[in-house]
Each structure stands twice: as C-alpha cells, then as structure tokens.
Write an enzyme that holds these catalytic residues in place. Structure first.
Site, mmCIF file in Angstrom:
data_model
loop_
_atom_site.group_PDB
_atom_site.id
_atom_site.type_symbol
_atom_site.label_atom_id
_atom_site.label_comp_id
_atom_site.label_asym_id
_atom_site.label_seq_id
_atom_site.Cartn_x
_atom_site.Cartn_y
_atom_site.Cartn_z
ATOM 1 N N SER A 198 0.266 -4.632 51.864
ATOM 2 C CA SER A 198 0.257 -3.371 52.591
ATOM 3 C C SER A 198 1.154 -3.326 53.811
ATOM 4 O O SER A 198 1.387 -2.258 54.358
ATOM 5 C CB SER A 198 -1.177 -3.022 53.013
ATOM 6 O OG SER A 198 -1.946 -2.648 51.901
ATOM 7 N N LYS A 201 -2.028 1.656 63.153
ATOM 8 C CA LYS A 201 -2.524 2.106 61.851
ATOM 9 C C LYS A 201 -3.939 2.673 61.980
ATOM 10 O O LYS A 201 -4.788 2.093 62.669
ATOM 11 C CB LYS A 201 -2.498 0.922 60.884
ATOM 12 C CG LYS A 201 -2.844 1.253 59.434
ATOM 13 C CD LYS A 201 -2.677 0.006 58.575
ATOM 14 C CE LYS A 201 -3.022 0.267 57.120
ATOM 15 N NZ LYS A 201 -2.846 -0.947 56.292
ATOM 16 N N SER A 214 -0.350 -0.041 52.256
ATOM 17 C CA SER A 214 -1.098 1.016 52.907
ATOM 18 C C SER A 214 -0.659 1.298 54.344
ATOM 19 O O SER A 214 -1.143 2.252 54.968
ATOM 20 C CB SER A 214 -2.582 0.651 52.911
ATOM 21 O OG SER A 214 -2.823 -0.541 53.648
#
Length: 639
Positions: free
Chosen positions: A326, A227, A302
């Site tokens: 997330s 990420k 996210s």
C-alpha cells in the site's frame, strides 16, 4: 467553489447577507477598517479580492466576502494587484499575509514579525509607490497561481532555504494550499483539510527560523499529508469508511506523534480506500482518487491520496502504510518514492504492530526526502514492543553504488508483466549499470498464484474477528471490494490453514533470501500492469490491463506481497519510467534483511541517472483555474 465565496457589487465588496443599503452604505461602497475576530479568519486562497485604501493611503488588507459566514474576512491570498496612479499602472504580486490587527503605514512589516521579515507586506507596497500612494484605484488583474517550483520543492531544499531565511514556511504553505485549491478537485487526494490551522502553524514555524522562540525542529514548517487511517488525537479519523465517518481519534499513532513533534505541519488528511484494504483508492465516503498523470487511471492504494498529493504538488511529505504493497503501489502509479521499512523499524499502533505484514513508512518525491522522513519516524517506541533498538539513522549523503551487485528479476518467477513495464524496468537496470553497479539476472522462482493465496489466507486470519464482523453488522455501508476481500480471505484460510500458511510463507522467504545471498539488492517491477482503471471496484471479476492482459484477480498484478511475507527486507519503491498509457511505472529495490542504507543508495543512484519530478517537463500537467476577466476598477476612496 470559488464563485460561491464572494459577493461583488459595482466593483466593491459587501457582506453576502447585506442588501444594497445595509448599514447605510451604497452598493458601491466597500467595507473599510479592520476588526475581524481571530476565529473568523479564513486561510483559503481566494479568487476575487480588493485592495482597500485604509488610513492615510496604504492598502491594509486583502478582503473577500465569504458567503457561508456572511462576513468580511481577511486572508493571506496570493494575487496580482494593479495599482493605478495617474496615467501609470503597476502590477505587483502580494504574496504574504496582510495586516490582521491594524492598518499598515509605509515601511511597516506585518505585525508580529521581525522587521527583517522575508516578505513584509507594508514594505512591499511602500517600495512600490515610494512611500506615498495618495488617491489611487486598485483592481484585480488576475489571481496569482501557486508557485509550482515551491509546490514541487524537495523537503530537504525547503529546509535549507528556511534556515537561510530565503524562504518562509508561510510562503511554502501558501503555495501548497493555493495549489490544492486549484487542482485537487481533479485528483481528490486531500479529503480532510486543516488549512487555517496549518497557516497558523506555519507562522509559528517562521518565527522559530527568525530566532523567536525555540530552535527549529527537523521537519519545522513542512506541509505533511497524513493518511486517513492514522489517528491524531482530536482530529477526524474515518479510515475511508461510512461506518466510522464520524470517529474522532482519542490518541496519536507513533508516526503522527513523531511528525508533529518534529515540527511537521499536517495540513490535510489523504484519501484511502475503506480500511486501507485495496490496491486502489476510492470509497463510498471519499469518492475516487486518480493519478495526477492520467485521470482515467487510479492513484493506486491504499496510500493513494498521499502519493497523488505528492505528485500534484499539494503536499511536501506524506505518510503511508503497507500491509500488501500500500505504500509501493501508489508510489509506482503516481511516480513518487515510498519506503516499506523492515518489520519493527517504524513503530506501529498495537495490535497491528504484532502483524509482520504491517508497516508504516515515509512517502516523498525524492529519495533524500524519504530518508529525511524515515529518520524522524523510525526508532523504538514505548507502545510498540517489536520496535527495533537501536534507532538506525540514514546518512545525509548517500554513497554511490560502484561495485554493488544488483540482481534483476523482471517477473520474480511467473508474474505476467506488461511489455512497457518490462521495458522501463530494464531501462532502470541499465541506468544502475551506468552508475557503476554490476547487474545480473536472478530468478527467485515465485508463483504469483501461491503468493496471492498466502496473502489472502493471512488476511483471512487477521480480519476474522475484525473486518468480517463489520461487514456483517453494516452490509448497507461497506464497499463491495471490502466484502469480497473478507470472503476471499476466509476461503483462502480454510484451504491453507494457519500452520500451513506459516510453512508455505517460510518457503517464499527462503527463495527470496537465497537470491539476496548472491547480490546486494534485488530489483523488480512494483506492479505487473501499467495502471488500473479509476473507480473500478475490481472486487471479484477479472480485469484487462492497459496492455490487454487478462488478470484473474486485482491482487495478482502486484509484485509487492512477497516482501510483506519477507517482511524483514527493506524495500524502496521509486519511479522507473512511463507506461504507454501515460501512467508512471515503478521499481522495487529489495535489500537484505535490515540493510536500509543500501536500498537508499541504489535509489539515489537511479534518481541521479534518471531523475523524476525535478523539472516541469517531468511533472504531471493538471488543470488550473481559468483566466479571469479584468474586474472593474474600484472607485477611489477619499482620504
């Protein structure tokens, strides 16, 4: 993209910057020989290639012309090549790296590899022509698409094949990169790519499996998406923001450090919304990331890039982080698996390690793969004082669930649930009953408005001296949803107060723990909606779910924040089914405090009963490269 990479003249390849008579060659004369510097190599799969007759008749390189560099480069490119001899033509798939240092002779393996190499380039050609080609014509029939079975191969199975020497890390990485080049333009999951570096690391991993060098490590050779908020020393780390778009990490976070130390290959960084502050994934820096199942809908956030990469077959494993859902939200919308570990199980960079809402965790396509990655990243760390001792290891074999008590809560109290989400949640519960569990209805009695208020107040306290200052200092660079979230957090904090927030969070925790005293796990939907529109900021105003339900704010549709409040509870997010909008729905499996293994047992049982992503019919269909016309036959080269 692909057409810009090549210059073709009369069936031959030439330098993009050359005129027709450059270096005394005619336009039809292909470049020959092999003297490409290592730093000029390009590991990107290519569309137009040529097999060239070198030396005494064995094709020694697949070549393309890279317009940007203006030079001939050798590449490991999957391609189907037609080789004509007299009246016969044979099509063969060349799937391994060509020679980069010298011409190949019949029977040669790729240089630098053991003769027992899994896919020796020279031997493949030698077998094709019986050791002597003579004069031949070669042309491209069509690009070889990525091997979709490899792209969706579970990490555990890939490791098994690596060890058995029936699959090479180079083959897997090539398939993943080829897939990414073909489909990620439609998904936007991979925002920073390290493909050339990854291919080099895949070759090193292959050598380990072939007995050259140290023993293979737990993730040796697996492509892992990281990420784009996780620092890796020396790599870009933007957090999805224009404010920090040029930042280079000066250290590696514990989760990245452990993935790399275990032999995982970070081939790409995955998309995140600005500073990971939204339940969807788009930003002014990286654009919109969609679920591979339906491009009209968001991947969730996210950790949306990680989830979308897994679902589309452009990563084998991926990292996620979770401060309000997330990991679990994108796992739901993309139909993959994500684990929010209990607080302290996976070490986190300071100072966020001190925030009980914050968790780093694994994302994968299967429950076993999530356990594999969790076992690598979990455990005490020198930089995280709250990381737990001793390290807990999930077993390779997860026992069944016969006799377990599973509490089903469709709405956790009063969360408004879309009908198709409820339908799939109940179907998952029925599957667990079929697997031998006792399923009972439970009600923790939570108010979605109360939970949202507490979460916003927590964010207001957490970000008062951080993101709030970024918004003030860079109003022209930040996204509207970040501005709105900071403002809403400050407003909620003023209403709730720091101590009042703790009191009310304790009441939420008590309700959840009371239910978990009566069952082994509780299951509930991950989100109340069956998808979010892709690209909508959803910053302040209400929105209408796919089922037509009005929601006041974009966080009141997620059933994930209660378990950031009750952060010591492990939560495994798995697919539960498919919504009427063609977007996957998700299920949360919530365990008693620090009881990680039981949630994995339940997830594995559900996967056995209602498998996902295991066969093509249960995978998203993404646009592929168009079929290319047959290119002109290359002129024969003299001996």
């Amino acid at each position: 993209m692909y057409g810009e990479c090549f210059a073709q003249a009369s069936g031959g390849l030439r330098r993009a910057s050359d005129g027709p008579q450059a270096e005394g060659r005619s336009p039809a004369e292909p470049l020959r020989g092999s003297s490409v510097a290592e730093d000029q190599r390009c590991d990107r799969p290519c569309r137009f290639l040529a097999v060239q007759r070198l030396g005494d008749g064995i094709p020694g390189a697949l070549a393309h012309t890279h317009a940007a560099a203006g030079v001939r480069l050798e590449v490991p490119c999957p391609v189907r090549v037609g080789i004509a001899r007299g009246d016969e033509e044979t099509s063969v798939g060349l799937v391994h790296e060509p020679d980069r240092d010298r011409d190949l002779a019949p029977g040669d393996a790729s240089p630098g590899h053991d003769p027992d190499h899994l896919a020796p380039f020279g031997q493949l050609l030698a077998d094709l022509v019986g050791g002597s080609l003579g004069v031949f014509h070669a042309h491209i029939i069509a690009p070889m698409p990525a091997d979709l079975e490899l792209c969706h191969l579970p990490a555990t199975e890939a490791l098994r094949r690596f060890r058995a020497r029936t699959l090479s890390p180079v083959e897997l990485m090539t398939a993943i990169i080829t897939r990414a080049e073909a489909v990620d333009g439609a998904v936007n999951a991979l925002v920073v790519r390290h493909f050339e570096r990854a291919m080099g690391q895949a070759r090193e991993a292959e050598a380990r499996y072939m007995g050259h060098g140290p023993e293979p490590r737990p993730l040796e050779g697996l492509p892992v998406g990281i990420k784009d908020e996780v620092p890796i020393e020396g790599d870009p780390c933007s957090g999805g923001s224009l404010v920090t778009k040029d930042d280079i990490a000066d250290h590696s976070a514990p989760i990245a450090e452990r993935i790399l130390a275990a032999g995982g290959i970070v081939h790409a960084r995955t998309a995140t919304p600005e500073f990971s502050t939204a339940g969807f994934t788009h930003s002014r820096l990286w654009g919109v990331t969609v679920t591979p199942w339906n491009p009209g809908y968001s991947s969730g956030g996210s950790s949306g890039g990680s989830a979308a990469a897994l679902a589309s077959g452009t990563a084998t494993l991926a990292s996620g982080s979770d401060i309000g859902g997330s990991i679990r939200i994108p796992a739901a919308f993309c139909g993959v698996v994500g684990f929010k570990p209990p607080f302290g199980r996976v070490p986190v960079d300071p100072p966020f390690n001190l925030d009980q809402y914050c968790h780093d965790g694994p994302m994968a396509r299967t429950v076993a793969d999530a356990a594999l990655l969790e076992n690598v990243i979990a455990g005490p760390h020198r930089n995280d004082i709250v990381s737990l001792r001793p390290k807990v290891i999930l077993p390779d074999h997860l026992e069944g669930i016969r006799g377990l008590r599973v509490g089903l809560s469709v709405n956790l109290g009063d969360y408004p649930i879309d009908p198709d989400v409820e339908r799939e949640t109940r179907a998952a519960a029925a599957a667990l009953r079929d697997a031998g569990a006792t399923v009972v209805e439970v009600d923790p009695g939570l108010s979605h408005l109360e939970v949202t208020e507490l979460m916003l107040a927590h964010f207001g306290l957490l970000w008062a001296d951080g993101l709030a200052k970024v918004v003030v200092a860079h109003p022209d660079l930040v996204t509207p949803y970040l501005v709105a979230l900071v403002r809403r957090g400050q407003e909620a904090l003023s209403r709730v107060g720091a101590y009042g927030g703790l009191e009310r969070e304790a009441a939420v925790q008590a309700r959840i723990l009371a239910v978990l005293e009566t069952v082994d796990v509780m299951i509930c939907p991950t989100t109340s909606v069956a998808g979010l529109p892709a690209g909508d900021d959803l910053a302040d105003g209400p929105f209408i779910s796919p089922a037509g339900r009005l929601h006041d704010y974009f966080f009141d549709w997620s059933l994930t924040p209660p378990f950031n409040i009750a952060s010591r509870c492990p939560v495994l997010a798995v697919p539960s089914g498919m919504s009427d909008a063609g977007v996957p729905t998700g299920l949360q499996i919530v365990g008693r405090t620090y009881d990680d293994e039981t949630v994995f047992r339940v997830g594995a049982a559900l996967e056995r009963e209602r498998p996902w992503l295991d066969v093509p019919a249960r995978r998203p269909v993404l646009p592929a490269l168009p079929v290319l016309p047959v290119l002109p036959v290359l002129p024969a080269l003299p001996a």
